[in-house]
Motif scaffolding. Structure first.
Motif, mmCIF file in Angstrom:
data_model
loop_
_atom_site.group_PDB
_atom_site.id
_atom_site.type_symbol
_atom_site.label_atom_id
_atom_site.label_comp_id
_atom_site.label_asym_id
_atom_site.label_seq_id
_atom_site.Cartn_x
_atom_site.Cartn_y
_atom_site.Cartn_z
ATOM 1 N N UNK A 62 0.831 -1.203 0.000
ATOM 2 C CA UNK A 62 0.000 0.000 0.000
ATOM 3 C C UNK A 62 0.867 1.255 0.000
ATOM 4 N N UNK A 63 1.881 1.266 0.842
ATOM 5 C CA UNK A 63 2.756 2.434 0.924
ATOM 6 C C UNK A 63 3.508 2.653 -0.388
ATOM 7 N N UNK A 64 3.994 1.572 -0.966
ATOM 8 C CA UNK A 64 4.780 1.674 -2.198
ATOM 9 C C UNK A 64 3.959 2.130 -3.386
ATOM 10 N N UNK A 65 2.654 1.915 -3.361
ATOM 11 C CA UNK A 65 1.817 2.249 -4.516
ATOM 12 C C UNK A 65 1.027 3.546 -4.335
ATOM 13 N N UNK A 66 1.244 4.251 -3.248
ATOM 14 C CA UNK A 66 0.508 5.502 -3.033
ATOM 15 C C UNK A 66 0.691 6.498 -4.175
ATOM 16 N N UNK A 67 1.861 6.536 -4.772
ATOM 17 C CA UNK A 67 2.117 7.497 -5.852
ATOM 18 C C UNK A 67 1.469 7.085 -7.168
ATOM 19 N N UNK A 68 1.272 5.791 -7.366
ATOM 20 C CA UNK A 68 0.768 5.306 -8.659
ATOM 21 C C UNK A 68 -0.694 4.877 -8.613
ATOM 22 N N UNK A 69 -1.209 4.619 -7.428
ATOM 23 C CA UNK A 69 -2.612 4.212 -7.257
ATOM 24 C C UNK A 69 -3.112 4.757 -5.912
ATOM 25 N N UNK A 70 -3.233 6.084 -5.810
ATOM 26 C CA UNK A 70 -3.495 6.688 -4.503
ATOM 27 C C UNK A 70 -4.789 6.252 -3.812
ATOM 28 N N UNK A 71 -5.881 6.129 -4.557
ATOM 29 C CA UNK A 71 -7.146 5.790 -3.909
ATOM 30 C C UNK A 71 -7.158 4.357 -3.356
ATOM 31 N N UNK A 72 -6.838 3.344 -4.163
ATOM 32 C CA UNK A 72 -6.849 1.993 -3.595
ATOM 33 C C UNK A 72 -5.772 1.794 -2.521
ATOM 34 N N UNK A 73 -4.638 2.454 -2.670
ATOM 35 C CA UNK A 73 -3.590 2.337 -1.659
ATOM 36 C C UNK A 73 -4.053 2.934 -0.336
ATOM 37 N N UNK A 74 -4.703 4.079 -0.403
ATOM 38 C CA UNK A 74 -5.209 4.706 0.819
ATOM 39 C C UNK A 74 -6.287 3.843 1.468
ATOM 40 N N UNK A 75 -7.180 3.283 0.648
ATOM 41 C CA UNK A 75 -8.226 2.402 1.208
ATOM 42 C C UNK A 75 -7.597 1.235 1.964
ATOM 43 N N UNK A 76 -6.542 0.666 1.401
ATOM 44 C CA UNK A 76 -5.880 -0.449 2.070
ATOM 45 C C UNK A 76 -5.236 0.010 3.375
ATOM 46 N N UNK A 77 -4.589 1.165 3.367
ATOM 47 C CA UNK A 77 -4.030 1.691 4.616
ATOM 48 C C UNK A 77 -5.119 1.903 5.655
ATOM 49 N N UNK A 78 -6.282 2.386 5.227
ATOM 50 C CA UNK A 78 -7.399 2.582 6.154
ATOM 51 C C UNK A 78 -7.886 1.250 6.718
ATOM 52 N N UNK A 79 -7.930 0.215 5.877
ATOM 53 C CA UNK A 79 -8.326 -1.116 6.348
ATOM 54 C C UNK A 79 -7.334 -1.662 7.375
ATOM 55 N N UNK A 80 -6.059 -1.486 7.089
ATOM 56 C CA UNK A 80 -5.028 -1.970 8.011
ATOM 57 C C UNK A 80 -5.127 -1.222 9.332
#
Length: 123
Positions: A78-96
């Motif tokens: 999730x952290x590594x993809x924040x720059x290339x896929x911000x919305x799904x990466x953020x959703x995953x961080x929120x789930x974690x």
């Protein structure tokens, strides 16, 4: 891993190595082996940099790890993809974060706070 070796690896091999690093980091945290965790962090970053440098920024390939059973692997992806896929990466961080699973939930919460207050800008 040496840069030369990373240059020779296919994207799917880098993704597999990235997942293995996350599993090892999880164990290192569990065992209180911070120096091992830090060495693995450097290896993880090297893979991210190699993927970022490839045409089209191949970090998106790490999104296949969003459903990985290991929480550290998901957090790293999730952290590594924040720059290339911000919305799904953020959703995953929120789930974690919502999972409350320490220490990954705490790390996710800190990343979300840093994103929100602008102290962390994904590159």
């Amino acid at each position: 891993m040496k840069k030369r070796i990373l240059n020779e690896m296919r994207t799917n091999e880098l993704v597999d190595a990235y997942a293995q690093i996350g599993i090892l980091q999880y164990s290192a945290l569990d065992d209180g082996k911070i120096s091992k965790y830090n060495r693995l962090y450097d290896e993880k970053r090297a893979i991210e940099e190699e993927m970022k440098a490839r045409p089209g920024d191949e970090r998106r390939a790490l999104m296949v790890l969003y459903g990985y059973p290991n929480m550290q692997v998901r957090l790293n992806a999730a952290t590594a993809t924040l720059a290339v896929a911000p919305e799904p990466a953020r959703r995953l961080l929120e789930e974690i974060y919502a999972s409350g699973w320490p220490p990954q939930a705490y790390d996710a919460g800190m990343r979300l706070s840093a994103l929100d207050d602008g102290t962390f800008k994904p590159k």
